[in-house]
Design a protein around this motif. Structure first.
Motif, mmCIF file in Angstrom:
data_model
loop_
_atom_site.group_PDB
_atom_site.id
_atom_site.type_symbol
_atom_site.label_atom_id
_atom_site.label_comp_id
_atom_site.label_asym_id
_atom_site.label_seq_id
_atom_site.Cartn_x
_atom_site.Cartn_y
_atom_site.Cartn_z
ATOM 1 N N PHE A 138 17.465 44.738 10.682
ATOM 2 C CA PHE A 138 18.063 45.159 9.413
ATOM 3 C C PHE A 138 17.121 46.003 8.555
ATOM 4 C CE2 PHE A 138 20.641 40.961 9.681
ATOM 5 C CZ PHE A 138 21.389 41.502 10.707
ATOM 6 N N ILE A 139 15.865 45.564 8.425
ATOM 7 C CA ILE A 139 14.914 46.316 7.594
ATOM 8 C C ILE A 139 14.639 47.704 8.172
ATOM 9 C CG2 ILE A 139 12.516 46.382 6.781
ATOM 10 C CD1 ILE A 139 12.669 43.392 6.302
ATOM 11 N N PRO A 140 14.364 47.842 9.483
ATOM 12 C CA PRO A 140 14.201 49.197 10.034
ATOM 13 C C PRO A 140 15.414 50.094 9.815
ATOM 14 C CG PRO A 140 13.397 47.573 11.596
ATOM 15 C CD PRO A 140 14.062 46.804 10.497
ATOM 16 N N ILE A 141 16.613 49.523 9.930
ATOM 17 C CA ILE A 141 17.826 50.315 9.722
ATOM 18 C C ILE A 141 17.946 50.756 8.269
ATOM 19 C CG2 ILE A 141 20.351 50.186 9.676
ATOM 20 C CD1 ILE A 141 20.185 48.418 12.164
ATOM 21 N N LEU A 142 17.686 49.850 7.328
ATOM 22 C CA LEU A 142 17.784 50.203 5.914
ATOM 23 C C LEU A 142 16.753 51.264 5.537
ATOM 24 C CD1 LEU A 142 18.345 46.666 4.325
ATOM 25 C CD2 LEU A 142 20.020 48.510 4.581
ATOM 26 N N VAL A 143 15.558 51.186 6.111
ATOM 27 C CA VAL A 143 14.527 52.200 5.840
ATOM 28 C C VAL A 143 14.967 53.555 6.393
ATOM 29 C CG1 VAL A 143 12.150 52.896 6.304
ATOM 30 C CG2 VAL A 143 12.668 50.510 5.771
ATOM 31 N N MET A 144 15.534 53.562 7.598
ATOM 32 C CA MET A 144 16.039 54.803 8.188
ATOM 33 C C MET A 144 17.121 55.423 7.314
ATOM 34 S SD MET A 144 16.337 54.572 12.350
ATOM 35 C CE MET A 144 16.633 52.840 12.548
ATOM 36 N N ILE A 145 18.072 54.595 6.885
ATOM 37 C CA ILE A 145 19.160 55.084 6.039
ATOM 38 C C ILE A 145 18.609 55.619 4.722
ATOM 39 C CG2 ILE A 145 21.169 54.348 4.698
ATOM 40 C CD1 ILE A 145 21.908 52.504 6.998
ATOM 41 N N GLY A 146 17.588 54.957 4.174
ATOM 42 C CA GLY A 146 16.976 55.431 2.939
ATOM 43 C C GLY A 146 16.351 56.797 3.099
ATOM 44 N N PHE A 147 15.613 57.016 4.179
ATOM 45 C CA PHE A 147 14.995 58.312 4.437
ATOM 46 C C PHE A 147 16.057 59.405 4.620
ATOM 47 C CE2 PHE A 147 10.985 56.159 6.232
ATOM 48 C CZ PHE A 147 10.334 56.298 5.015
ATOM 49 N N ILE A 148 17.139 59.063 5.325
ATOM 50 C CA ILE A 148 18.204 60.044 5.570
ATOM 51 C C ILE A 148 18.928 60.389 4.267
ATOM 52 C CG2 ILE A 148 20.410 60.400 6.757
ATOM 53 C CD1 ILE A 148 19.274 58.666 9.043
ATOM 54 N N PHE A 149 19.088 59.401 3.386
ATOM 55 C CA PHE A 149 19.737 59.641 2.098
ATOM 56 C C PHE A 149 18.911 60.586 1.233
ATOM 57 C CE2 PHE A 149 20.748 58.592 -2.322
ATOM 58 C CZ PHE A 149 22.132 58.657 -2.295
ATOM 59 N N VAL A 150 17.580 60.493 1.352
ATOM 60 C CA VAL A 150 16.685 61.334 0.551
ATOM 61 C C VAL A 150 16.784 62.798 0.966
ATOM 62 C CG1 VAL A 150 14.229 61.810 0.093
ATOM 63 C CG2 VAL A 150 15.080 59.473 -0.004
ATOM 64 N N GLN A 151 17.161 63.104 2.189
ATOM 65 C CA GLN A 151 17.095 64.468 2.716
ATOM 66 C C GLN A 151 17.837 65.535 1.895
ATOM 67 O OE1 GLN A 151 18.197 64.147 6.865
ATOM 68 N NE2 GLN A 151 16.262 63.189 7.430
ATOM 69 N N PRO A 152 18.990 65.483 1.375
ATOM 70 C CA PRO A 152 19.984 64.414 1.487
ATOM 71 C C PRO A 152 20.957 64.700 2.635
ATOM 72 C CG PRO A 152 20.668 65.970 -0.189
ATOM 73 C CD PRO A 152 19.389 66.517 0.407
ATOM 74 N N ASN A 153 21.434 63.612 3.261
ATOM 75 C CA ASN A 153 22.408 63.712 4.342
ATOM 76 C C ASN A 153 23.389 62.549 4.193
ATOM 77 O OD1 ASN A 153 23.816 64.180 6.690
ATOM 78 N ND2 ASN A 153 22.016 64.301 8.010
ATOM 79 N N LEU A 154 24.220 62.659 3.171
ATOM 80 C CA LEU A 154 25.141 61.572 2.826
ATOM 81 C C LEU A 154 26.143 61.303 3.944
ATOM 82 C CD1 LEU A 154 25.940 59.566 0.621
ATOM 83 C CD2 LEU A 154 27.448 61.322 -0.344
ATOM 84 N N SER A 155 26.563 62.337 4.647
ATOM 85 C CA SER A 155 27.537 62.156 5.730
ATOM 86 C C SER A 155 26.960 61.301 6.858
ATOM 87 C CB SER A 155 27.977 63.521 6.272
ATOM 88 O OG SER A 155 26.849 64.299 6.643
ATOM 89 N N MET A 156 25.681 61.499 7.185
ATOM 90 C CA MET A 156 25.062 60.685 8.223
ATOM 91 C C MET A 156 24.882 59.244 7.751
ATOM 92 S SD MET A 156 23.992 60.541 11.321
ATOM 93 C CE MET A 156 23.857 62.277 11.792
ATOM 94 N N VAL A 157 24.590 59.062 6.466
ATOM 95 C CA VAL A 157 24.486 57.713 5.904
ATOM 96 C C VAL A 157 25.816 56.986 6.050
ATOM 97 C CG1 VAL A 157 24.181 56.395 3.767
ATOM 98 C CG2 VAL A 157 22.631 58.280 4.301
ATOM 99 N N ILE A 158 26.910 57.670 5.725
ATOM 100 C CA ILE A 158 28.246 57.075 5.860
ATOM 101 C C ILE A 158 28.515 56.707 7.318
ATOM 102 C CG2 ILE A 158 30.720 57.540 5.670
ATOM 103 C CD1 ILE A 158 30.061 59.296 3.242
ATOM 104 N N LEU A 159 28.153 57.605 8.244
ATOM 105 C CA LEU A 159 28.378 57.358 9.668
ATOM 106 C C LEU A 159 27.595 56.138 10.146
ATOM 107 C CD1 LEU A 159 29.490 58.210 12.442
ATOM 108 C CD2 LEU A 159 27.536 59.752 12.659
ATOM 109 N N LEU A 160 26.339 56.019 9.747
ATOM 110 C CA LEU A 160 25.509 54.894 10.173
ATOM 111 C C LEU A 160 26.004 53.577 9.583
ATOM 112 C CD1 LEU A 160 21.931 56.469 9.930
ATOM 113 C CD2 LEU A 160 23.325 56.146 11.982
#
Length: 392
Positions: A164-186
């Motif tokens: 869970f923690i690795p996934i949340l960190v990944m999603i956080g980094f992707i959100f910063v890019q920003p790449n909201l569509s990939m965050v929604i997909l994940l």
């Protein structure tokens, strides 16, 4: 006498050597479906990108050549993972997740990150551009399949540390890019895997309500102005025809021009500098213009077949880990295709999600083919070879 013979047979069967288990061929329907999608992608990329290449004085097939080279890499990955026992993938979860996290850090916080159209999603390594967020898709599926293969307990401390923690960190980094569509997909893929593992619906709806509240807060504080503008002009693109609504309007014109049978392969007008990114995010609109309603139904039918075969493979898999892997991979590819097609047809606000196997993009193609390789490996049936009675 018959009982003695039966006992002798059972005893011999129980002492069978390891090679008495044979493995069937992978799912041919899935493989053929993916082959058709890749071929259609090659044709669509060449048609959509050739005018732009000619205008810039380059090789008309340069995007096609790059995509084909990525296909070779992806095909090698597909071949490898289709023969690599999927049960052994769990041993590499944290290593793979660590590599993805490292790449995301390099994108977000180092000069290696490449910014395109206001989004910093790519990394430039020795002249090659890579999109690490694409590799987060199989990483999330692998981590959650391992975490939920025994139960769907969200309070297990070991699950938080290992998944869970690795996934949340990944999603956080992707959100910063920003790449909201990939965050929604994940996030959507994570929810589907959780529910498939027998997760609590009550807990899901509670988390869903919290997520909606978070999105509302983010919409007023975190979301970038251009992202909010996309939502505002989604339903009424005519309010800003030369700005935020331009892509949607040009995409809808492509759909309208295509009609039932299309204007013919290579005959698109919208690809002549009218529709930006027509070989990537809006390639489905070009296909709709050139091949019409018939072409759209063909592609949707191919993705529907892929989804059907993927879920069928999941249903037939004898172990929970394989089931969750198959569900996660199938949903990830299918939902991404749904998002892209929905954006091109103005059903959803504009996002930056490519159409799997079809849109130009090496990272997406390589990752998608490797995920299909894992799915093909899961589809192989492990069959116990039964000896002939005469040999007992």
């Amino acid at each position: 006498m018959s009982h003695q013979r039966s006992d002798r047979y059972n005893e011999a069967y129980n002492r069978r050597p390891a090679h008495s288990v044979i493995i069937s061929a992978p799912d041919r329907t899935l493989l053929i479906t993916v082959a058709f999608l890749v071929i259609i992608g090659f044709l669509a990329i060449f048609s959509a990108s050739a005018p732009k290449c000619i205008e810039e004085g380059g090789n008309p097939a340069q995007f096609l050549i790059k995509q084909f080279l990525c296909f070779i890499v992806g095909f090698i990955g597909l071949k490898f993972f289709s023969n690599f026992d999927y049960k052994k993938l769990a041993d590499w979860n944290l290593i793979f997740a660590g590599v993805v996290l490292l790449l995301l850090v390099l994108v977000d916080f180092t000069p290696l990150g490449v910014t395109v159209n206001g989004a910093k999603r790519w990394i430039n390594i020795i002249g090659f551009q890579l999109q690490p967020s694409e590799f987060a898709k199989p990483a999330v599926v692998l981590l959650l399949a391992s975490a939920f293969k025994k139960d769907a307990d969200l309070l297990d401390q070991n699950k938080w540390v290992s998944a869970f923690i690795p996934i949340l960190v990944m999603i956080g980094f992707i959100f910063v890019q920003p790449n909201l569509s990939m965050v929604i997909l994940l996030l959507a893929t994570s929810v589907v895997i959780f529910l498939s593992a027998g997760g609590s619906l009550k807990l899901f709806f509670s988390c869903f309500a919290a997520m909606i509240a978070t999105v509302v807060v983010a919409a007023t504080t975190i979301i970038k102005p251009y992202q909010m503008q996309r939502i505002v002009t989604w339903r009424h693109p005519e309010l800003d025809p030369q700005g935020a609504g331009y892509n949607i309007i040009q995409s809808l014109i492509a759909f309208a021009s295509g009609g039932f049978t299309g204007v013919g392969y290579g005959g698109s007008i919208q690809k002549l500098s009218y529709l930006p990114e027509c070989h990537t995010d809006f390639i489905f609109a070009i296909i709709a213009e050139e091949l019409g309603w018939v072409g759209c139904v063909l592609i949707i039918g191919l993705f529907w077949t892929l989804i059907h075969r993927g879920f069928l493979i999941a249903a037939r898999c004898p172990d929970m880990y394989g089931k969750l892997l198959a569900v996660g991979i199938t949903f990830s590819i299918g939902f991404q295709a749904f998002l892209n097609i929905s954006v091109a047809s103005s059903f959803f606000p504009t996002t930056g999600v490519p159409l799997p196997f079809i849109s130009y993009g090496g990272s997406s193609l390589i990752v998608s083919l490797c995920m299909i390789g894992i799915l093909l490996n899961i589809s192989k049936k492990r069959i116990r070879k039964i000896r002939n009675h005469a040999n007992v």
